[in-house]
Design a protein around this motif. Structure first.
Motif, PDB file in Angstrom:
ATOM      1  N   UNK A  43      46.519 -12.924 -99.352  1.00 22.18           N
ATOM      2  CA  UNK A  43      45.714 -14.060 -99.504  1.00 22.18           C
ATOM      3  C   UNK A  43      46.694 -14.782-100.468  1.00 22.18           C
ATOM      4  N   UNK A  44      47.263 -14.204-101.494  1.00 19.56           N
ATOM      5  CA  UNK A  44      47.970 -14.740-102.600  1.00 19.56           C
ATOM      6  C   UNK A  44      49.337 -15.063-102.211  1.00 19.56           C
ATOM      7  N   UNK A  45      50.030 -14.597-100.971  1.00 18.21           N
ATOM      8  CA  UNK A  45      51.530 -14.758-100.724  1.00 18.21           C
ATOM      9  C   UNK A  45      51.680 -16.400-100.705  1.00 18.21           C
ATOM     10  N   UNK A  46      52.926 -16.944-101.192  1.00 17.97           N
ATOM     11  CA  UNK A  46      52.975 -18.399-101.455  1.00 17.97           C
ATOM     12  C   UNK A  46      53.381 -18.717 -99.729  1.00 17.97           C
ATOM     13  N   UNK A  47      53.815 -17.972 -98.812  1.00 16.98           N
ATOM     14  CA  UNK A  47      54.195 -18.166 -97.567  1.00 16.98           C
ATOM     15  C   UNK A  47      53.002 -18.893 -96.803  1.00 16.98           C
ATOM     16  N   UNK A  48      51.813 -18.217 -97.218  1.00 17.31           N
ATOM     17  CA  UNK A  48      50.430 -18.574 -96.993  1.00 17.31           C
ATOM     18  C   UNK A  48      49.836 -19.630 -97.541  1.00 17.31           C
ATOM     19  N   UNK A  49      50.300 -20.155 -98.430  1.00 21.96           N
ATOM     20  CA  UNK A  49      49.968 -21.146 -99.350  1.00 21.96           C
ATOM     21  C   UNK A  49      49.293 -20.691-100.560  1.00 21.96           C
TER      22      UNK A  49
END
Length: 340
Positions: A43-49
């Motif tokens: 949920x929190x990964x930068x690659x996923x926004x």
């Protein structure tokens, strides 16, 4: 230290422990930690926004909790590694820890990210009373399906946690007797009148190898409590020592612990108390005369009182807080983590 006059309803952002960042109970297994981390990271990964700051917190929480040695060390620190004012959300049900799910005298996350003890909109204008039924924050009813509570409800509802344990060899018998008297006094005369009050016995002192006999918490007030046992008679308290004629007795050193607890729990008003027991068991002995400005009314860093006055003043201290009927699970969870 927060004085009663300066106590604010808006008390700043909460500390979130690593368990809270991942949405886990303190009893979570290694498998639980790994599953929670994978869900949160997706949920929190930068690659996923996602939010990079939140992702770093999630990663830090995982790295500490998945390592048994680091987790044990972290647990003994009252979960103090989480930075103040981080504004982090929990991994499961972001922001759900801020809602109470019931009306009247709520505490929760304010719109600006700060933690507020102000009433929820639509609540009655009557002030919460210490004798009111306990309100849990966050409310168990507000948890989303599948969300793990900070602790089992049965644990949160338990008024007394832990017990004094033998430390060292010399003086252990008299120390245990003092601690037992204080614990029994609180259980008999303080807890019955304040349903939200929780007594935690036997804690390690923050940041050092010392010990704290008792911590009593209700709403957003914390009393750190030590004990003395002295012969009957007339004493004088000058704010630093208890004098009986030419003899001077030094009280337990609670000021460092009180200051450290205030840093760890900025949302609370932390005050230290010493309950002075009579060797005969008389609650009104010893008789203590107070120098100007040292009366045990909860406004001093350390408050010294015989058993009868200790009960009266501690009850008033806890009851006069902003939400005395609240059991804040964030605070209780971290206190339970500090038991030895």
């Amino acid at each position: 230290m927060h004085s009663r006059a300066s106590e604010r309803s808006l008390v700043g952002e909460k500390h979130l422990t690593h368990y809270q960042v991942l949405g886990l109970a303190r009893s979570a297994s290694e498998r639980d930690i790994k599953i929670a981390y994978r869900k949160a990271a997706r949920i929190a990964h930068p690659d996923r926004g996602g939010d990079p700051a939140l992702f770093r917190q999630i990663t830090e929480a995982y790295e500490v909790l998945v390592d048994p040695a680091r987790r044990q060390s972290y647990d003994k620190s009252y979960g103090s590694a989480a930075p103040a004012g981080s504004g982090a959300r929990t991994a499961s049900g972001a922001g759900s820890y801020g809602s109470s799910g019931s009306s009247g005298g709520r505490a929760g996350f304010a719109a600006n990210g700060g933690f507020s003890t102000r009433r929820a909109p639509g609540s009655s204008g009557e002030r919460d009373k210490a004798g009111d039924p306990a309100v849990y924050v966050p409310a168990y009813e507000s948890l989303a399906d599948g969300e793990t509570p900070l602790m089992p409800r049965s644990t949160a509802a338990q008024p007394v946690h832990g017990a004094p344990r033998k430390r060292g060899v010399f003086g252990a018998s008299s120390r245990l007797a003092r601690e037992a008297r204080t614990a029994q006094l609180i259980m008999a005369q303080v807890l019955p009148g304040i349903p939200a009050a929780r007594l935690v016995n036997g804690l390690t002192a923050p940041f050092n190898n010392g010990y704290i006999d008792h911590v009593l918490v209700s709403g957003y007030r914390i009393a750190i409590i030590g004990s003395m046992l002295v012969p009957d008679g007339a004493y004088r308290w000058d704010g630093s020592a208890l004098a009986h004629g030419s003899r001077v007795a030094a009280p337990p050193q609670l000021i460092p612990a009180a200051r450290q607890f205030q840093d760890l729990f900025p949302e609370c008003n932390v005050t230290a108390w010493v309950c002075v027991h009579s060797s005969t068991g008389n609650l009104f002995e010893p008789v203590i005369d107070y120098a100007r400005g040292t009366e045990p009314d909860g406004s001093n860093t350390v408050n010294m009182a015989n058993a009868a006055r200790f009960v009266r003043e501690v009850k008033h201290f806890l009851a006069s807080g902003p939400s005395p009927n609240v059991v804040d699970l964030h605070v209780l969870d971290r206190l339970l983590g500090g038991m030895y």
